[in-house]
Design an enzyme around this catalytic site. Structure first.
Site, PDB file in Angstrom:
ATOM      1  N   LYS A 201       0.748  -1.159  -0.049  1.00  0.00           N
ATOM      2  CA  LYS A 201       0.124  -0.223   0.016  1.00  0.00           C
ATOM      3  C   LYS A 201       0.825   1.482  -0.012  1.00  0.00           C
ATOM      4  CE  LYS A 201      -1.991   2.475   2.998  1.00  0.00           C
ATOM      5  NZ  LYS A 201      -1.977   3.660   2.257  1.00  0.00           N
ATOM      6  N   GLU A 276      11.076   1.625   9.535  1.00  0.00           N
ATOM      7  CA  GLU A 276      11.954   2.761   9.410  1.00  0.00           C
ATOM      8  C   GLU A 276      11.081   4.199   9.695  1.00  0.00           C
ATOM      9  OE1 GLU A 276      14.864   2.291   8.693  1.00  0.00           O
ATOM     10  OE2 GLU A 276      14.866   0.441   8.208  1.00  0.00           O
ATOM     11  N   CYS A 310      13.122  11.914   5.422  1.00  0.00           N
ATOM     12  CA  CYS A 310      13.683  11.701   6.753  1.00  0.00           C
ATOM     13  C   CYS A 310      15.187  11.889   7.125  1.00  0.00           C
ATOM     14  CB  CYS A 310      13.113  10.028   6.938  1.00  0.00           C
ATOM     15  SG  CYS A 310      13.843   9.183   5.772  1.00  0.00           S
ATOM     16  N   GLU A 412       9.637  16.379  15.146  1.00  0.00           N
ATOM     17  CA  GLU A 412       9.797  16.057  13.601  1.00  0.00           C
ATOM     18  C   GLU A 412       8.889  17.016  12.965  1.00  0.00           C
ATOM     19  OE1 GLU A 412       9.046  12.495  11.543  1.00  0.00           O
ATOM     20  OE2 GLU A 412      10.666  12.548  10.388  1.00  0.00           O
TER      21      GLU A 412
HETATM   22  P1  NDP Z   1       2.411   7.883   8.183  1.00  0.00           P
HETATM   23  O1  NDP Z   1       3.231   7.222   9.387  1.00  0.00           O
HETATM   24  O2  NDP Z   1       1.304   8.787   8.328  1.00  0.00           O
HETATM   25  O3  NDP Z   1       2.109   6.880   7.021  1.00  0.00           O
HETATM   26  C1  NDP Z   1       3.105   6.025   6.368  1.00  0.00           C
HETATM   27  C2  NDP Z   1       2.373   5.018   5.480  1.00  0.00           C
HETATM   28  O4  NDP Z   1       1.364   4.101   6.746  1.00  0.00           O
HETATM   29  C3  NDP Z   1       1.070   5.425   4.814  1.00  0.00           C
HETATM   30  O5  NDP Z   1       1.082   4.607   3.560  1.00  0.00           O
HETATM   31  C4  NDP Z   1      -0.006   5.262   5.569  1.00  0.00           C
HETATM   32  O6  NDP Z   1      -1.408   5.575   4.639  1.00  0.00           O
HETATM   33  C5  NDP Z   1       0.053   4.115   6.294  1.00  0.00           C
HETATM   34  N1  NDP Z   1      -0.626   4.142   7.539  1.00  0.00           N
HETATM   35  C6  NDP Z   1      -1.092   5.126   8.070  1.00  0.00           C
HETATM   36  N2  NDP Z   1      -1.906   4.521   9.075  1.00  0.00           N
HETATM   37  C7  NDP Z   1      -1.685   3.208   9.244  1.00  0.00           C
HETATM   38  C8  NDP Z   1      -2.113   2.284  10.002  1.00  0.00           C
HETATM   39  N3  NDP Z   1      -2.825   2.420  11.059  1.00  0.00           N
HETATM   40  N4  NDP Z   1      -2.051   0.952   9.740  1.00  0.00           N
HETATM   41  C9  NDP Z   1      -1.375   0.522   8.460  1.00  0.00           C
HETATM   42  N5  NDP Z   1      -0.747   1.611   7.496  1.00  0.00           N
HETATM   43  C10 NDP Z   1      -0.951   2.946   7.865  1.00  0.00           C
HETATM   44  O7  NDP Z   1       3.726   8.491   7.627  1.00  0.00           O
HETATM   45  P2  NDP Z   1       3.729   9.741   6.368  1.00  0.00           P
HETATM   46  O8  NDP Z   1       3.072   9.243   5.062  1.00  0.00           O
HETATM   47  O9  NDP Z   1       3.240  11.137   6.760  1.00  0.00           O
HETATM   48  O10 NDP Z   1       5.202   9.688   6.034  1.00  0.00           O
HETATM   49  C11 NDP Z   1       6.212  10.735   6.609  1.00  0.00           C
HETATM   50  C12 NDP Z   1       6.826   9.905   7.955  1.00  0.00           C
HETATM   51  O11 NDP Z   1       7.571   9.040   7.318  1.00  0.00           O
HETATM   52  C13 NDP Z   1       7.821  10.955   8.591  1.00  0.00           C
HETATM   53  O12 NDP Z   1       7.826  10.815   9.980  1.00  0.00           O
HETATM   54  C14 NDP Z   1       9.194  10.514   8.130  1.00  0.00           C
HETATM   55  O13 NDP Z   1      10.079  10.859   8.802  1.00  0.00           O
HETATM   56  C15 NDP Z   1       8.978   9.219   7.767  1.00  0.00           C
HETATM   57  N6  NDP Z   1      10.090   8.540   6.879  1.00  0.00           N
HETATM   58  C16 NDP Z   1      10.915   7.618   7.375  1.00  0.00           C
HETATM   59  C17 NDP Z   1      11.835   7.119   6.367  1.00  0.00           C
HETATM   60  C18 NDP Z   1      12.998   6.236   6.977  1.00  0.00           C
HETATM   61  O14 NDP Z   1      13.515   5.497   6.239  1.00  0.00           O
HETATM   62  N7  NDP Z   1      13.308   6.239   8.268  1.00  0.00           N
HETATM   63  C19 NDP Z   1      11.838   7.634   5.241  1.00  0.00           C
HETATM   64  C20 NDP Z   1      10.903   8.306   4.861  1.00  0.00           C
HETATM   65  C21 NDP Z   1       9.871   8.939   5.633  1.00  0.00           C
HETATM   66  P3  NDP Z   1      -1.914   6.722   4.369  1.00  0.00           P
HETATM   67  O15 NDP Z   1      -0.953   7.828   3.863  1.00  0.00           O
HETATM   68  O16 NDP Z   1      -2.801   6.514   3.433  1.00  0.00           O
HETATM   69  O17 NDP Z   1      -2.500   7.111   5.675  1.00  0.00           O
END
Ligand code: NDP
Length: 508
Positions: A201, A276, A310, A412
């Site tokens: 997803k 991550e 990130c 963050e």
């Molecule tokens: P989110 O945690 O909001 O979402 C990440 C993914 O998880 C999306 O596909 C989201 O879907 C999905 N998701 C949300 N809630 C659930 C749930 N309850 N169960 C399963 N899946 C779920 O992060 P963001 O998309 O806002 O991304 C930004 C974050 O990602 C920042 O904190 C950043 O630091 C981190 N990041 C970390 C990296 C690393 O390598 N450590 C690299 C890049 C980003 P939907 O968007 O549809 O809600």
């Protein structure tokens, strides 16, 4: 001949479509489809929601609002495909994946335009970084699986152990919006290369390139069910993947609180988990650094992708003796950065990903002021003219005068906002750098080799860059300590995650 002709027309359409979408972004012209069992499908409930481009603030496509029924269909397709795919020779799996990588390269311009339209990032960035990296991810794991080998442990009393690394089965991959196709492929590529089948997803905020990617997989001849892409909300479709009893591993990249929620569901079911998560990365600048190189790179590490990486260095720590020199040079450069139409080649800073995210970033700027911070550059929403008036733009922002313990320096923000602070000694710099719940990455600028090694050893982060930033070798372990995650991605680490090690012991 007829097939070739159809493919040619299709390739042209693939190329043209994102330009049409840009031109007519006020009108919704396309429904994104799920990719399940090799087919592009509507969500079973027939529900959709709007996909907004941050460039204009207007909807340009419709996203399936998938639910647990769609995830179940995807799971069934993946389960059906597993036996055959896991028994397909690695050389054949590799060839199909190389074909996928080739098709990404062929469609670079169309994919880059689509990524910028969906995410708001400058086209120059999606053309030079996001899409080429998505191609490299697929190609890297397509070929690394050919070099993957098992260990053997010979015992003195006439016995031999060997490690049989078997694919896990059906795995779940969930990726965020900041580097949409880049991080999506970073997960699914090692999963598929190792012989697993996948239910994935992408973020509902940026699903468009994953949809185009599903068309590429069809064209490349990826067998039905090996990869299934379910679009929709995290708390609905994402949750259904995480809580599915038979999906045996979850690879997740996203926010720390979402990661904690996912772990709370997956851990009692004993799923393998790779998380991550977020970061609040320090960028430590010593007085003996190569100033010009440091300054140019610090611009990138602060504001690339509007600070929505990130790995961006959002806490800049500068040795006291060069603090004023750094501050005036940095402010001068940042104030000249053009915030503008992401589709123009010269634009360095585009839109942030959504209205909600823009408001969150602006609220952190307000918080910084309340905490006593001084905004020395930017600090406001930028409203562009014409078609872009409703887009989500923020000026690159520099804040000074805040203690490390305040929320602005601890949480963050994930936007074009950095803080600058000074330090007197190496020890003080390290204490400030480590003083957060996160431990993803750190950057150190110094020309003193011993100091560089000492700092690297003392920093509690998964990644340390010395005199550079975001220089990536895909073979290296990637991931964070503390609340930045659990596990490592990259190279053989990822192949290890997506396999179960079985020890076989034979007495000779
Ligand atoms: P989110 O945690 O909001 O979402 C990440 C993914 O998880 C999306 O596909 C989201 O879907 C999905 N998701 C949300 N809630 C659930 C749930 N309850 N169960 C399963 N899946 C779920 O992060 P963001 O998309 O806002 O991304 C930004 C974050 O990602 C920042 O904190 C950043 O630091 C981190 N990041 C970390 C990296 C690393 O390598 N450590 C690299 C890049 C980003 P939907 O968007 O549809 O809600």
């Amino acid at each position: 001949m007829q097939n070739k002709c159809i493919l040619f027309i299709y390739a042209k359409l693939f190329y043209i479509l994102p330009s049409l979408l840009i031109k007519f972004s006020a009108t919704i012209v396309e429904k994104i489809a799920n990719y399940i069992d090799g087919q592009l499908l509507e969500p079973t409930a027939g529900l959709y929601f709007e996909n907004i481009s941050p460039i204009t603030g207007k909807a340009f496509s419709l996203i399936p609002d998938s639910d647990e029924k769609d995830v179940e269909l995807a799971y069934k397709a993946a389960e059906k495909a597993f036996h055959s795919w896991s028994n397909t020779p690695a050389t054949t799996r590799s060839k199909i994946m190389v074909k996928i990588a080739d098709l990404i390269a062929e469609n670079l311009n169309a994919l880059a335009k689509a990524e910028s339209l969906d995410n708001g990032k400058p086209l120059a960035l999606s053309t030079s970084v996001d899409i080429p990296r998505a191609e490299s991810n697929i190609r890297f794991f397509a070929t690394s699986i050919l070099h993957w080998s098992s260990e053997a442990h010979i015992m003195e009393n006439n016995a031999i152990n060997y490690t049989n690394r078997k694919p896990i089965g059906v795995v779940g991959c969930i990726s965020p919006w900041n580097l949409p196709l880049y991080l999506f492929t970073w997960k699914i590529a090692p999963a598929m290369a190792a012989g697993n089948t996948v239910v994935a997803k992408p973020s509902e905020i940026t699903p468009y390139t994953a949809f185009l990617f599903s068309k590429i997989c069809i064209e490349a001849g990826l067998p039905a069910g090996v990869l299934n892409i379910v679009h929709g909300f995290g708390n609905k479709a994402g949750n259904a993947i995480v809580s599915h009893k038979k999906i045996k591993a979850i690879s997740f990249t996203g926010g720390t609180s979402t990661g904690a929620h996912i772990a709370s569901i997956a851990a009692p079911m004993f799923k393998k988990l790779s998380l991550e998560l977020g970061g609040k990365n320090p960028n430590i600048i010593f007085a003996d650094a190569d100033f010009d190189k440091m300054l140019a790179t610090t611009l990138r590490s602060s504001f690339s992708n509007q600070g929505q990486i990130c790995l961006c260095g959002s806490r800049i720590l500068v040795e006291e003796s060069i603090y004023e020199k750094f501050k005036s040079a940095f402010v001068e450069k940042v104030s000249k950065m053009t915030v503008g139409d992401p589709m123009y080649p010269d634009t360095k800073t585009g839109a942030v990903v959504s209205e909600a995210h823009m408001n969150k970033i602006l609220s952190y700027i307000e918080l910084a002021k309340k905490e006593g911070g001084k905004i020395i550059c930017g600090g406001e929403r930028k409203v562009l003219s014409g078609e872009l008036e409703g887009g989500f733009y923020i000026q690159p922002t520099i804040i000074e005068g805040l203690p490390q313990a305040c929320r602005t320096n601890q949480e963050e923000i994930f936007g074009p906002v950095v803080t600058i602070s000074s330090f007197k000694t190496e020890e003080e710099a390290i204490t400030m750098a480590n003083d957060t719940q996160y431990g993803l990455a750190a950057t150190v600028w110094t020309s003193n080799l011993s100091k560089a090694h000492r700092c690297a050893a003392a920093l509690d982060t998964g990644i340390v860059w010395i005199n550079t930033w975001l220089l990536r070798d895909l073979r290296t372990p990637f991931g964070g300590t503390k609340n930045s995650g659990v596990g490592r991605e990259g190279g053989f680490e990822a192949l290890r995650f997506f396999t179960e090690a079985q020890n076989v012991c034979i007495e000779l």
